[in-house]
Design a protein around this motif. Structure first.
Motif, PDB file in Angstrom:
ATOM      1  N   LYS A 351       0.865  -1.219  -0.004  1.00  0.00           N
ATOM      2  CA  LYS A 351       0.166  -0.078  -0.164  1.00  0.00           C
ATOM      3  C   LYS A 351       1.161   1.277  -0.039  1.00  0.00           C
ATOM      4  O   LYS A 351       0.764   2.272  -0.715  1.00  0.00           O
ATOM      5  CB  LYS A 351      -0.965  -0.166   1.133  1.00  0.00           C
ATOM      6  N   LYS A 352       1.859   1.320   0.619  1.00  0.00           N
ATOM      7  CA  LYS A 352       2.816   2.439   1.041  1.00  0.00           C
ATOM      8  C   LYS A 352       3.612   2.686  -0.510  1.00  0.00           C
ATOM      9  O   LYS A 352       3.675   3.785  -0.838  1.00  0.00           O
ATOM     10  CB  LYS A 352       3.704   2.075   2.264  1.00  0.00           C
ATOM     11  N   LYS A 354       2.609   2.095  -3.288  1.00  0.00           N
ATOM     12  CA  LYS A 354       1.752   2.716  -4.145  1.00  0.00           C
ATOM     13  C   LYS A 354       1.620   4.207  -3.957  1.00  0.00           C
ATOM     14  O   LYS A 354       1.534   4.869  -4.790  1.00  0.00           O
ATOM     15  CB  LYS A 354       0.344   1.859  -4.289  1.00  0.00           C
ATOM     16  N   ILE A 355       1.345   4.359  -2.895  1.00  0.00           N
ATOM     17  CA  ILE A 355       1.393   5.812  -2.356  1.00  0.00           C
ATOM     18  C   ILE A 355       2.425   6.644  -2.809  1.00  0.00           C
ATOM     19  O   ILE A 355       2.318   7.603  -3.395  1.00  0.00           O
ATOM     20  CB  ILE A 355       1.085   6.130  -0.952  1.00  0.00           C
ATOM     21  N   ILE A 356       3.843   6.127  -2.618  1.00  0.00           N
ATOM     22  CA  ILE A 356       4.945   6.876  -2.862  1.00  0.00           C
ATOM     23  C   ILE A 356       4.983   6.974  -4.389  1.00  0.00           C
ATOM     24  O   ILE A 356       5.457   7.923  -4.909  1.00  0.00           O
ATOM     25  CB  ILE A 356       6.098   5.981  -2.285  1.00  0.00           C
ATOM     26  N   ALA A 358       2.536   7.101  -6.610  1.00  0.00           N
ATOM     27  CA  ALA A 358       1.617   7.947  -7.075  1.00  0.00           C
ATOM     28  C   ALA A 358       2.051   9.491  -6.666  1.00  0.00           C
ATOM     29  O   ALA A 358       1.962  10.362  -7.596  1.00  0.00           O
ATOM     30  CB  ALA A 358       0.199   7.961  -6.095  1.00  0.00           C
ATOM     31  N   ALA A 359       2.567   9.457  -5.548  1.00  0.00           N
ATOM     32  CA  ALA A 359       3.368  11.057  -5.105  1.00  0.00           C
ATOM     33  C   ALA A 359       4.365  11.404  -6.194  1.00  0.00           C
ATOM     34  O   ALA A 359       4.405  12.572  -6.556  1.00  0.00           O
ATOM     35  CB  ALA A 359       3.930  10.827  -3.876  1.00  0.00           C
ATOM     36  N   GLU A 362       3.160  12.473  -9.507  1.00  0.00           N
ATOM     37  CA  GLU A 362       2.491  14.039  -9.607  1.00  0.00           C
ATOM     38  C   GLU A 362       3.361  15.059 -10.113  1.00  0.00           C
ATOM     39  O   GLU A 362       3.017  16.117 -10.650  1.00  0.00           O
ATOM     40  CB  GLU A 362       2.604  14.355  -7.862  1.00  0.00           C
TER      41      GLU A 362
END
Length: 637
Positions: A351-352, A354-356, A358-359, A362
């Motif tokens: 999960k982490k 994927k968040i990183i 996505a960041a 950006e």
């Protein structure tokens, strides 16, 4: 039972591979030197600002160093470098003219052009002999030097007498003490790091560590206010409470006018719950400690998983030095995953990731100068998060290699059979096989002691069989270790006709068949089914109170008690609506990371009503616990 365990070894998530491996900066041989200034920020994150305690310890250290005017070299008792690293980094020492640091060793000291030589040592007689050797060697050189000895945490008349006998006491300008009792390890965790506290109390009948505990608690009350309620369970807990109350009477006129931060102090003897430290911890942090051993907030790991093999690079080019990681809540990801059951770590890391990702994506959406500037300002934090993710993915892969092995699975099966009362009254075939294979002795001793604890002792025939097998396989010198384990209550002959453990297990709900490891609703998730007895007692004290389990408390070793401390007038705490109580739980004889995780879980429960700060004489696991009770005899050739 078998079904639950089969799930354990197959359900672990695969960890995503990441390329973002970080190269290690060079690490100095002294932990003190590798400390950064940001070290202490996380100590003030919790409800109780433990940085106040750290600052008080730093102030005393500075005052002592300033007593020794001029340039200085510190000679360290090696055991103290880790705990001191949590209090003061090298930059602080440098500011006070510390130019060199050495490890305490026999013979001559390394060359150092300094005016003062300061020995930082524990009060141990064998260390006095080394100091005497060092000082005598320097005296022969007739170099004008001032020698000082700083005892941590207390000075000792016996040690001073030994220095006098060796003829060097007169050469010492200062003999002082540095009272380092409770060291802040994290925002909710304090430890005395007294490696032999359990052994001293239960084998040697030495209550020095209990005195240090009482003194440490008095220091804590001087900084955070008087603790109004004291509860305790066990003989050592009773001694500590008595000493605290006596010290409070002696300093009756010197009470600090501080509004109490803590509502309750709970003192728990380790021997009230001997089962928990013997069991294999199944949280992320617990498993790191079980497999690689965490020391003073650092762990050393095999380097191969952390090195990115570049094209054309051979095996010999890969790093051979262990990878050293600092582990505390200052690292966001670690704070998030450390208390999870290991089976839930894979999903959290994915999960982490994927968040990183996505960041970082950006950046493609940043069009204006303002947006680009904002992205660039977030970059250092994002890169740190990516490095952290890569590191913990590698650590999780290392642990998964162990937890998915047959050896780990078989060991866990037997542990959980003992915990649920399966075949605890006869010799265990798995333990027999382990002895026949000459598996590590500590593994054997952990299992035999666990069987003894879960069965309220072993039948004479079973106990004799285990002893005979161990001595014939591992050597007769271990008879002293077996004797120590018996004296400490870990290994014993079954004398009572009735085994109280099943009653205790059922009444306190120590085994939860359907423990939810992914989204826990009970503390039993930390051992995949077993709820640590120590933490269950803590939970029941908060609600509904110990009166509800009076009969079970009588079955456990030692007295249980309650004391109230009178607060200075006008200092009664007025609780805001919805504000949680704060309880300090002090484990006398050691605490495991899984127990800490269980207490943090209770702190975070929405309807819990209590937040916990944990203190202990030592952070332990099953291996270090058993090792502290072993006799270190030289095996004859």
């Amino acid at each position: 039972m078998k079904r639950r365990l089969a799930q354990y070894s197959t359900r672990t998530h695969d960890f995503e591979k990441h390329d973002h491996r970080s190269r290690d900066p060079p690490v100095c041989h002294m932990i003190l030197v590798s400390e950064g200034r940001k070290m202490a920020a996380h100590l003030s994150y919790g409800r109780v600002n433990l940085n106040i305690l750290r600052e008080a310890a730093r102030k005393e250290l500075r005052e002592f160093l300033d007593k020794c005017a001029g340039s200085k070299a510190i000679v360290w008792d090696e055991y103290l470098t880790g705990p001191f690293g949590l209090i003061a980094q090298y930059s602080l020492l440098k500011e006070h003219e510390v130019e060199k640091m050495f490890t305490l060793k026999p013979g001559r000291l390394p060359a150092a052009d300094v005016k003062n030589i300061i020995f930082f040592v524990r009060p141990k007689l064998e260390l006095m002999d080394i100091i005497a050797d060092n000082v005598a060697s320097e005296d022969k050189l007739r170099t004008p030097r001032d020698f000082h000895v700083l005892f941590v945490p207390r000075r000792s008349l016996l040690c001073e007498q030994r220095l006098k006998e060796k003829g060097v006491l007169g050469s010492l300008i200062n003999v002082d003490e540095y009272i380092l009792d409770l060291i802040p390890y994290d925002g909710d965790l304090l430890s005395m790091e007294s490696e032999s506290a359990f052994r001293e109390c239960y084998l040697e009948n030495d209550q020095t560590s209990l005195y240090h505990t009482a003194k440490g608690l008095m220091t804590l009350q001087a900084l955070y206010g008087t603790i109004p309620q004291i509860f305790g369970k066990g003989e050592c807990a009773r001694h500590v409470a008595n000493m605290m109350l006596r010290m409070k009477r002696e300093f009756a006129g010197c009470q600090t006018q501080i509004l109490p931060v803590f509502d309750t102090l709970l003192l728990l003897d380790r021997n009230v719950d001997l089962l928990t430290p013997l069991a294999t911890q199944l949280t992320y942090e617990g498993l790191i400690d079980e497999i690689y051993s965490i020391n003073n907030g650092y762990v050393k790991l095999p380097p191969e998983k952390f090195a990115q093999k570049k094209q054309g690079e051979g095996e010999k080019d890969l790093p051979t030095e262990p990878k050293k990681l600092q582990l505390n809540s200052a690292e966001e990801l670690y704070a998030e995953i450390r208390d999870k059951n290991f089976n839930a770590v894979g999903a959290a890391l994915s999960k982490k990731a994927k968040i990183i990702s996505a960041a970082f994506e950006e950046r493609h959406n940043a069009k204006t100068v303002g947006e680009i500037k904002q992205f660039v300002s977030q970059l250092p934090h994002m890169q740190a998060a990516r490095t952290s993710l890569a590191n913990h993915t590698s650590v999780a892969e290392l642990i998964k290699d162990i937890t998915t092995s047959d050896a780990f699975f078989d060991n866990l099966t037997v542990e959980q059979e003992f915990m649920t009362g399966v075949d605890t009254d006869k010799a265990n075939t798995y333990i027999e096989d382990c002895i026949a294979r000459k598996d590590p002795l500590i593994k054997i001793l952990r299992l035999v002691c666990m069987q003894s604890v879960c069965n309220n002792g072993l039948k004479q025939k079973v106990l004799d069989f285990y002893k005979r097998e161990i001595l014939q396989t591992y050597g007769f010198q271990h008879i002293l270790t077996l004797n120590n384990l018996e004296k400490a209550g870990l290994l014993k002959l079954q004398t009572a006709t009735r085994n109280n453990y099943p009653t205790i297990r059922k009444t306190l709900k120590l085994w939860m068949e359907d423990a939810n490891e992914q989204n826990p609703n009970d503390i039993s998730y930390v051992y995949s089914g077993y709820a640590p007895l120590s933490v269950r007692l803590t939970q029941l004290l908060a609600r509904p109170g110990w009166r509800s389990i009076e009969e079970v408390l009588k079955m456990l070793p030692g007295p249980h008690f309650e004391e109230r401390q009178q607060l200075p007038s006008g200092l009664h705490k007025k609780r805001q609506q919805g504000e949680n109580r704060i309880t300090l739980v002090f484990f006398l004889g050691g605490v495991t990371y899984a127990e800490i995780a269980a207490l943090r879980f209770l702190s975070q429960m929405e309807d819990g009503g209590t937040e916990y700060v944990i203190a202990t004489t030592k952070l332990i696991n099953g291996t270090s616990f058993i090792k502290s009770l072993m006799e270190r005899l030289e095996v004859p050739p």
